[in-house]
Design a protein around this motif. Sequence first.
Motif, PDB file in Angstrom:
ATOM      1  N   CYS A 103       0.861  -1.192   0.000  1.00  0.00           N
ATOM      2  CA  CYS A 103       0.000   0.000   0.000  1.00  0.00           C
ATOM      3  C   CYS A 103       0.892   1.235   0.000  1.00  0.00           C
ATOM      4  O   CYS A 103       2.119   1.134   0.079  1.00  0.00           O
ATOM      5  CB  CYS A 103      -0.935  -0.003   1.203  1.00  0.00           C
ATOM      6  N   ALA A 104       0.301   2.383  -0.106  1.00  0.00           N
ATOM      7  CA  ALA A 104       1.079   3.630  -0.184  1.00  0.00           C
ATOM      8  C   ALA A 104       1.905   3.862   1.073  1.00  0.00           C
ATOM      9  O   ALA A 104       2.941   4.550   1.032  1.00  0.00           O
ATOM     10  CB  ALA A 104       0.139   4.816  -0.425  1.00  0.00           C
ATOM     11  N   ASP A 105       1.498   3.296   2.198  1.00  0.00           N
ATOM     12  CA  ASP A 105       2.240   3.467   3.441  1.00  0.00           C
ATOM     13  C   ASP A 105       3.360   2.439   3.605  1.00  0.00           C
ATOM     14  O   ASP A 105       4.027   2.415   4.655  1.00  0.00           O
ATOM     15  CB  ASP A 105       1.280   3.370   4.642  1.00  0.00           C
ATOM     16  N   GLY A 106       3.523   1.566   2.614  1.00  0.00           N
ATOM     17  CA  GLY A 106       4.613   0.599   2.659  1.00  0.00           C
ATOM     18  C   GLY A 106       4.289  -0.682   3.395  1.00  0.00           C
ATOM     19  O   GLY A 106       5.176  -1.511   3.614  1.00  0.00           O
ATOM     20  N   HIS A 107       3.024  -0.853   3.780  1.00  0.00           N
ATOM     21  CA  HIS A 107       2.641  -2.111   4.430  1.00  0.00           C
ATOM     22  C   HIS A 107       2.640  -3.241   3.400  1.00  0.00           C
ATOM     23  O   HIS A 107       2.300  -3.033   2.233  1.00  0.00           O
ATOM     24  CB  HIS A 107       1.253  -2.004   5.069  1.00  0.00           C
ATOM     25  N   LEU A 108       2.951  -4.435   3.857  1.00  0.00           N
ATOM     26  CA  LEU A 108       2.973  -5.607   2.983  1.00  0.00           C
ATOM     27  C   LEU A 108       1.788  -6.515   3.297  1.00  0.00           C
ATOM     28  O   LEU A 108       1.524  -6.802   4.471  1.00  0.00           O
ATOM     29  CB  LEU A 108       4.262  -6.413   3.164  1.00  0.00           C
ATOM     30  N   THR A 109       1.089  -6.922   2.262  1.00  0.00           N
ATOM     31  CA  THR A 109       0.035  -7.930   2.380  1.00  0.00           C
ATOM     32  C   THR A 109       0.473  -9.146   1.573  1.00  0.00           C
ATOM     33  O   THR A 109       0.760  -9.036   0.389  1.00  0.00           O
ATOM     34  CB  THR A 109      -1.309  -7.397   1.850  1.00  0.00           C
ATOM     35  N   VAL A 110       0.528 -10.286   2.237  1.00  0.00           N
ATOM     36  CA  VAL A 110       0.985 -11.524   1.586  1.00  0.00           C
ATOM     37  C   VAL A 110      -0.104 -12.572   1.729  1.00  0.00           C
ATOM     38  O   VAL A 110      -0.427 -12.997   2.846  1.00  0.00           O
ATOM     39  CB  VAL A 110       2.302 -12.031   2.220  1.00  0.00           C
ATOM     40  N   GLN A 111      -0.707 -12.977   0.615  1.00  0.00           N
ATOM     41  CA  GLN A 111      -1.733 -14.014   0.658  1.00  0.00           C
ATOM     42  C   GLN A 111      -1.879 -14.663  -0.712  1.00  0.00           C
ATOM     43  O   GLN A 111      -1.387 -14.136  -1.715  1.00  0.00           O
ATOM     44  CB  GLN A 111      -3.066 -13.446   1.134  1.00  0.00           C
ATOM     45  N   CYS A 151      -5.406  -3.559   2.060  1.00  0.00           N
ATOM     46  CA  CYS A 151      -4.234  -3.805   2.897  1.00  0.00           C
ATOM     47  C   CYS A 151      -4.683  -4.414   4.233  1.00  0.00           C
ATOM     48  O   CYS A 151      -5.647  -3.930   4.845  1.00  0.00           O
ATOM     49  CB  CYS A 151      -3.489  -2.498   3.138  1.00  0.00           C
ATOM     50  N   THR A 152      -3.993  -5.434   4.660  1.00  0.00           N
ATOM     51  CA  THR A 152      -4.391  -6.111   5.898  1.00  0.00           C
ATOM     52  C   THR A 152      -4.042  -5.290   7.138  1.00  0.00           C
ATOM     53  O   THR A 152      -4.536  -5.590   8.225  1.00  0.00           O
ATOM     54  CB  THR A 152      -3.714  -7.485   6.001  1.00  0.00           C
ATOM     55  N   GLU A 153      -3.208  -4.242   6.970  1.00  0.00           N
ATOM     56  CA  GLU A 153      -2.837  -3.424   8.127  1.00  0.00           C
ATOM     57  C   GLU A 153      -3.646  -2.145   8.223  1.00  0.00           C
ATOM     58  O   GLU A 153      -4.135  -1.783   9.292  1.00  0.00           O
ATOM     59  CB  GLU A 153      -1.346  -3.084   8.084  1.00  0.00           C
ATOM     60  N   CYS A 154      -3.803  -1.449   7.085  1.00  0.00           N
ATOM     61  CA  CYS A 154      -4.472  -0.142   7.149  1.00  0.00           C
ATOM     62  C   CYS A 154      -5.758  -0.080   6.335  1.00  0.00           C
ATOM     63  O   CYS A 154      -6.392   0.981   6.266  1.00  0.00           O
ATOM     64  CB  CYS A 154      -3.514   0.957   6.687  1.00  0.00           C
ATOM     65  N   ALA A 155      -6.120  -1.176   5.688  1.00  0.00           N
ATOM     66  CA  ALA A 155      -7.362  -1.286   4.908  1.00  0.00           C
ATOM     67  C   ALA A 155      -7.359  -0.449   3.638  1.00  0.00           C
ATOM     68  O   ALA A 155      -8.401  -0.298   2.986  1.00  0.00           O
ATOM     69  CB  ALA A 155      -8.576  -0.942   5.759  1.00  0.00           C
ATOM     70  N   SER A 156      -6.218   0.090   3.238  1.00  0.00           N
ATOM     71  CA  SER A 156      -6.155   0.839   1.983  1.00  0.00           C
ATOM     72  C   SER A 156      -6.474  -0.098   0.819  1.00  0.00           C
ATOM     73  O   SER A 156      -6.011  -1.237   0.767  1.00  0.00           O
ATOM     74  CB  SER A 156      -4.756   1.428   1.784  1.00  0.00           C
ATOM     75  N   SER A 157      -7.270   0.397  -0.120  1.00  0.00           N
ATOM     76  CA  SER A 157      -7.643  -0.430  -1.281  1.00  0.00           C
ATOM     77  C   SER A 157      -6.718  -0.189  -2.472  1.00  0.00           C
ATOM     78  O   SER A 157      -6.864  -0.847  -3.508  1.00  0.00           O
ATOM     79  CB  SER A 157      -9.086  -0.127  -1.684  1.00  0.00           C
ATOM     80  N   GLU A 158      -5.806   0.744  -2.345  1.00  0.00           N
ATOM     81  CA  GLU A 158      -4.870   1.028  -3.445  1.00  0.00           C
ATOM     82  C   GLU A 158      -3.589   0.233  -3.202  1.00  0.00           C
ATOM     83  O   GLU A 158      -2.734   0.635  -2.407  1.00  0.00           O
ATOM     84  CB  GLU A 158      -4.595   2.529  -3.527  1.00  0.00           C
ATOM     85  N   LEU A 159      -3.509  -0.865  -3.882  1.00  0.00           N
ATOM     86  CA  LEU A 159      -2.394  -1.793  -3.678  1.00  0.00           C
ATOM     87  C   LEU A 159      -1.612  -1.991  -4.973  1.00  0.00           C
ATOM     88  O   LEU A 159      -2.181  -1.987  -6.065  1.00  0.00           O
ATOM     89  CB  LEU A 159      -2.912  -3.147  -3.189  1.00  0.00           C
ATOM     90  N   THR A 160      -0.302  -2.190  -4.819  1.00  0.00           N
ATOM     91  CA  THR A 160       0.579  -2.472  -5.961  1.00  0.00           C
ATOM     92  C   THR A 160       1.283  -3.798  -5.713  1.00  0.00           C
ATOM     93  O   THR A 160       1.858  -4.013  -4.637  1.00  0.00           O
ATOM     94  CB  THR A 160       1.634  -1.357  -6.131  1.00  0.00           C
ATOM     95  N   ARG A 161       1.268  -4.661  -6.699  1.00  0.00           N
ATOM     96  CA  ARG A 161       1.894  -5.981  -6.534  1.00  0.00           C
ATOM     97  C   ARG A 161       3.384  -5.910  -6.818  1.00  0.00           C
ATOM     98  O   ARG A 161       3.831  -5.195  -7.721  1.00  0.00           O
ATOM     99  CB  ARG A 161       1.247  -7.003  -7.472  1.00  0.00           C
ATOM    100  N   ASP A 162       4.163  -6.621  -6.039  1.00  0.00           N
ATOM    101  CA  ASP A 162       5.608  -6.699  -6.285  1.00  0.00           C
ATOM    102  C   ASP A 162       5.822  -7.219  -7.703  1.00  0.00           C
ATOM    103  O   ASP A 162       5.241  -8.226  -8.100  1.00  0.00           O
ATOM    104  CB  ASP A 162       6.261  -7.639  -5.263  1.00  0.00           C
TER     105      ASP A 162
END
Length: 809
Positions: free
Chosen positions: A419-427, A434-445
């Motif tokens: 997410c824009a805050d640098g949190h990582l979601t791995v699933q 985002c599993t940490e901040c609930a942001s819906s704007e996500l970028t895949r590695d």
Amino acid sequence: MDPLYTPEGVEARWQDTWEAEGLYAAGAGARREETTFVICVPPPNVTGDLHMGHALNGSLQDILVRWHRMRGYDTLWQPGYDHAGIATQNVVEKELAKEGLTRHDVGRTAFVERTWEWLETTGRTIMGQFRRLGASLDYSRERFTMDDDYVRAVMTFFVRLWDNGWIYRANRIVNWCPYHQTAISDLEVEHVDVDDTLITIRYPFADGDGRDGISVATVRPATILGDVAVAVHPDDERYAASIGREVVVPYIERRVSVISDSRVDPEFGTGAVKVTPGHDAMDFDIGRDHDLPEPIVIGPDGLMNEAAGDLAGLAQKDAGGRVLAWAEERGLVEKREHYRHAVGACERCHSRIEPLVSLQWWCAMEELAKPALEALRERRVRYHPESQHRFAIASLEHAPDWCISRQLWWGHQLPIWYCADGHLTVQVEEPSACTECASSELTRDPDVLDTWFSSALWPFATLGWPAETPELARYYPGNVSSTAREIIRLWENRMIFSGLELRGEVPFTDVIIHSTVLAADGRRMSKSLGTGLDPMEPIEEYGADATRYGLLKNSSTQDVRYSIGAIEEGRKLANKLWNVSRLILQRAHSIGPEAVPRDLEERWILARIDSARAELEDGWARFAFASSTDVLYHLTFDDFCDWYAEAIKPRLYEDDPDAAATALAALERLLALLHPVMPHVTEEIWSQLPARETRLIVAPWPEPDARFAADAGALDRVQEAAQIFRRSGVEVELDTDDERRIFRAVVRPERAHVDGNRDAEIERLRKEVARGEGMLANERFVQNAPAEVVDAEREKLERYLRELAALGG
């Protein structure tokens, strides 16, 4: 039966028949419902063609599969392809280049779509070539590592490792391909010999007058800009007083320390080395141990980067020239000498590999390797030969953390989202937030996984894992894996630790490390060297059976030279078998096979066939394919055709029904023994035998039959007499009418027109006996010569003594 055996039409017809009748399928012919036998074919690159290694490996795997299928096992030989990340991407990029485009011009999504399109039209050729070899894979179960279900398995594995805390990101040194701009595995690096100039340059002491210092040798002067130390061996007395002092790095005039490290080779160059952690694997390790900085002066494109200052943007050759010119002006260049050495190159594009410190994803190996090491030490998995078992253990004991990321577009994209805050979601599935901040704007590695990451799951992902399928329950764990020694560390060991981690069981119990087939001149087979050979060529010329036979006959050691002679021998054997079968069938009329032996040669051949059966079972259980193939040759060519058939001919020509019935029974058993090695010709002959209830491919393997075991050596004296006569023309006195009859029928001494000298032959044999006894009495010879050489001498001595006794000498 046709007068001549021609494999062209016969082999293709049986390949189509076996597959169409479902006889390659898992469970075909199974009579032991509780017993399975499973091999997973090493998944070839989806872009590749069959090479000699594939042909040999396919042949020996097929022996095991056909043998177990005939024994009633529920067999599964699992086929499929690997997506071959860099290999496939390289091919598609070359296709784009023909249009004047790069992958960046079309974008990632379009590039992946074009790769799928290319695979549909051009890829997946090897399974067709395996069919031509006669490999009885269950082609209906073909899998691909980019199939949807397989992708889910890969994502599940990654998330499992992540949840265990074993995946991390770090800057470490990797093999970097500047053309593809990705890290690559050791197997994708080819080592080529190049001619370089080894340049000795003086690094002046910082506290000296500029005339003294430490001299180092390098072939890459451009990397001097990344030097952070000079290292010497702690026991090298030449530099004992220099350790701890500072020297000045040429061109950049950076002051660096002289350090000691036992990894330095005092014999190379001056015994002192420049330490460049950013661009050399050993230097990287030295740097980490000594807490040295890791400046990177060469960029991902192989050109000098901004850290190179005024040399930024230059090719390494040009930058190195500038550095040397600067050093020459100051009298620091002491010597230039020719230096030939091996350097790493990308096996796909042949660009010189850059050892480069790069930010990559890694898998920690310490905990993951422990159960696999335990399984190997306890022999729950055994590598064959033993030397490779020791190597497999050592490679796990010293396994570095695994670089699992690649900077490619074709492959399994990492299931990591930012997410824009640098949190990582791995699933496993793409997240909505985002599993940490609930942001819906996500970028895949953007990175994809190392191809070997997905290959590690092959024994169970092909069976439906992570779903608990009936196939997974029945066919996992398997039995055998077979491959080349180059991928013990990259594939075999990884399947073992992945199976233990994800299934709690080893994926197989035995690993065959098969021979490496070299060119006839001893060089490695390679298209670029002009030494490559397409196995389809001998298959087209000699047939699949002959090619299989030749490769197996010549597979006795870890490195074998390709021999067309062994394949020609296989063709002769097929022809000999065809001719003797034709003889028997022509005289059998409406008689069925039944062992009703009357004469000595009939009891003898039935005993020899049963003895060979036992030898084959022992040999194949030990994966001794070369010696087992030799057993079949001598049984068929020598025993069955040259001795038994010749001796029984008079009765066959007299239409003796018992002789014909016994001959059919013996032929039936011989065909069954030969079938795993030479399936096509044996199936064709089998189909001509009377009262066939089943195809040979699923016919029962011969049961032990000890009724005639006492006659297994009944022709020894006759065969020795034939050997003596053919060599010297001297006839040996034989004891029985049967022996004399068989000798006359087979040897036909009346046609020889020789006058043997018995005394001369006795004298020759006495000299051979004296020579052999002398060699075997020599303790140095017995202790130092290879065991097989000593055994051969003992066998020769025993034979000479028997022949001497037969001649009354």
